[in-house]
Design an enzyme around this catalytic site. Structure first.
Site, short mmCIF file in Angstrom:
data_model
loop_
_atom_site.label_atom_id
_atom_site.label_comp_id
_atom_site.label_asym_id
_atom_site.label_seq_id
_atom_site.Cartn_x
_atom_site.Cartn_y
_atom_site.Cartn_z
N GLU A 138 0.72 -1.31 -0.07
CA GLU A 138 -0.07 0.03 0.08
C GLU A 138 0.67 1.19 0.00
OE1 GLU A 138 -3.88 1.09 0.85
OE2 GLU A 138 -2.48 2.40 -0.29
N HIS A 157 -0.74 4.51 -0.50
CA HIS A 157 -1.59 5.54 -0.36
C HIS A 157 -1.42 6.78 -1.03
CE1 HIS A 157 -2.04 3.48 4.09
NE2 HIS A 157 -3.25 3.72 3.76
N GLU A 209 -0.48 -0.76 -4.54
CA GLU A 209 -1.63 -0.13 -4.63
C GLU A 209 -1.21 1.57 -4.61
OE1 GLU A 209 -4.41 -0.98 -1.63
OE2 GLU A 209 -5.16 1.06 -1.64
N GLU A 251 -9.95 3.23 -4.74
CA GLU A 251 -10.83 3.71 -3.75
C GLU A 251 -11.26 5.26 -3.74
OE1 GLU A 251 -8.32 4.53 0.23
OE2 GLU A 251 -7.27 2.95 -0.97
N HIS A 268 -12.13 -2.20 -2.43
CA HIS A 268 -11.65 -1.29 -1.14
C HIS A 268 -12.71 -1.52 -0.01
CE1 HIS A 268 -11.10 2.58 1.30
NE2 HIS A 268 -10.13 1.93 1.08
O1 LIG Z 1 -7.62 0.54 3.10
C1 LIG Z 1 -7.23 1.10 2.09
O2 LIG Z 1 -6.45 0.68 1.16
C2 LIG Z 1 -6.59 2.26 2.67
O3 LIG Z 1 -6.17 3.04 1.82
C3 LIG Z 1 -7.14 2.71 3.92
C4 LIG Z 1 -7.22 4.57 3.94
O4 LIG Z 1 -6.64 4.97 5.10
C5 LIG Z 1 -8.67 4.67 3.83
O5 LIG Z 1 -9.14 4.03 2.89
C6 LIG Z 1 -8.83 6.17 3.74
O6 LIG Z 1 -10.31 6.18 3.55
MG LIG Z 2 -5.45 2.13 0.06
#
Ligand SMILES: O=C(O)C(=O)C[C@H](O)[C@H](O)CO
Ligand SMILES: [Mg+2]
Length: 391
Positions: A198, A200, A224, A250, A300
């Protein structure tokens, strides 16, 4: 003809029991039908809780007294009124909650689970991956020992963000720290455990490519949101230099957004969030678009139990299902006890098969958890990270 007779909007949380920072409270809509049935929907929060809660009042003005079987008509009606819907996460999230609750009512009226209305049970078992499991983990050993606890619960796949407080850019030291974590996870847990990286959406393109290339050797299942979501054109370069499949979605709001990304080859594994992208029917349409390009779905799912139940109803019907995100084992008790109706056993999700979404609310607990406010603000740690990891 049955109609939506009343709308209740709840923000629920328990300040004493911490949950994921971005989902420390949850937003639930309860629709009561003219025949007395109730349907539940959920909207996401993430630093926009009160704006979404207010937007739900706007949606109520369109949906109230309407026939909830008319999903397409009610959604289009709101689209006509909500001028910025296609660019507004708040409006789309608020709308998604009403769409989900409408399907709960439809299934209950017809006495069948929602998945039976979307193509039926194609997947009898839904493999889960754990997220939220690594709070306060900073060093490789922290991640490995915590993951081993979750392997004992039956999980075989782990998503985690090993990039600490690197943002926009990342230096050799930050890349080495991330490689050390992923390398330890791979060597200690073996090849049969899937690692999902991840990012972000924290990097600009060049640095995302450096990170992706450094982690390719560990064969992650996917990487991701490697690049800031506004820099989506960077994905073309990223995919040219990095082998790991790209996952994202997401933060996309509708099927047209997904059609642009998948048709241009910018994503391999699509992570739509049906509380962010207009609910259950749109999730089926998105999945069909993705399927037509050979892509896979890994929804997601980072907020609350109604979101999970709605998502599982879609997962059951997908021919291109890959894996399902779960935070359940890191939830506080208040979030876990709010609804019953699905379980996660040995790393796999299973729905109850009851009508509608298949869940039952503990309405007494709901009343106790009524909350009003934004999630706490921590200037040292963005609300979207798993707590204690942005250091
Ligand atoms: O679960 C995920 O893929 C995330 O990126 C967690 C994040 O903090 C969340 O989606 C933010 O809304
Ligand atoms: Mg995410």
């Amino acid at each position: 003809m049955e109609t939506i007779k009343s709308v209740d909007i709840y923000e629920l949380g328990s300040p004493g029991e911490k949950s994921s920072p971005w989902s420390s409270t949850i937003l639930i809509v309860k629709l009561t039908s003219s025949n007395g049935n109730v349907g539940y929907g959920e909207a996401p929060t993430t630093f926009m809780t009160l704006p979404v809660k207010e937007s739900m009042r706007e949606v109520e003005r369109v949906f109230k007294d309407q026939n909830y079987f008319n999903i397409e008509k009610n959604m289009r009606e709101f689209y006509k009124h909500s001028f910025y819907l296609s660019r507004s996460m708040e409006a789309t999230s608020a709308l998604s909650a009403f769409e989900i609750a409408s399907w709960d009512l439809i299934g209950k009226d017809l006495g069948t689970p929602v998945y039976n209305l979307l193509g039926g049970e194609y997947n009898s078992e839904l493999r889960a991956y754990a997220n939220g499991w690594y709070s306060d983990c900073l060093e490789p050993d922290d991640f490995v020992s915590r993951a081993k606890e979750y392997i004992k619960k039956g999980y075989t796949a782990f998503k985690f963000d090993p990039f600490r407080n690197n943002f926009d850019r990342i230096g050799n030291d930050g890349i080495k720290k991330a490689v050390d974590i992923v390398s330890a996870m791979r060597s200690e847990l073996g090849e049969n455990i899937d690692l999902l990286i991840e990012c972000h959406g924290r990097f600009s393109t060049k640095y995302a490519i450096k990170v992706g290339q450094a982690l390719d050797e560990f064969n992650p299942l996917f990487i991701e949101e490697p690049i800031h979501p506004e820099m989506e054109l960077g994905l073309f370069d990223f995919k040219r230099y990095v082998n790991t499949p790209v996952a994202l979605g997401e933060r996309l709001l509708n099927k047209e957004d997904f059609a642009r990304y998948i048709s241009q080859g910018m994503v391999d594994i699509v992570q739509a969030d049906l509380t962010n992208s207009k609910g259950i029917l749109e999730a089926k349409k998105i999945s069909a678009i993705v399927e037509s390009f050979g892509g896979l779905m890994a929804f997601h799912n980072a907020f609350g139990p109604v979101q999970t139940a709605a998502t599982l109803n879609v997962d059951y019907t997908l021919t291109n299902f890959l894996i399902q995100e779960s935070f359940e084992d890191s939830w506080p008790d208040w979030k876990r006890n709010l609804f019953s109706g699905y379980r996660i056993e040995n790393g796999h999700f299973k729905l109850s098969g009851k009508p509608g979404l298949g869940i039952t609310a503990d309405e007494k607990l709901m009343e106790k958890l009524i909350y009003d406010g934004m999630e706490e603000f921590n200037k040292n740690e963005p609300s979207w990270v798993v707590s204690g990891t942005y250091k």
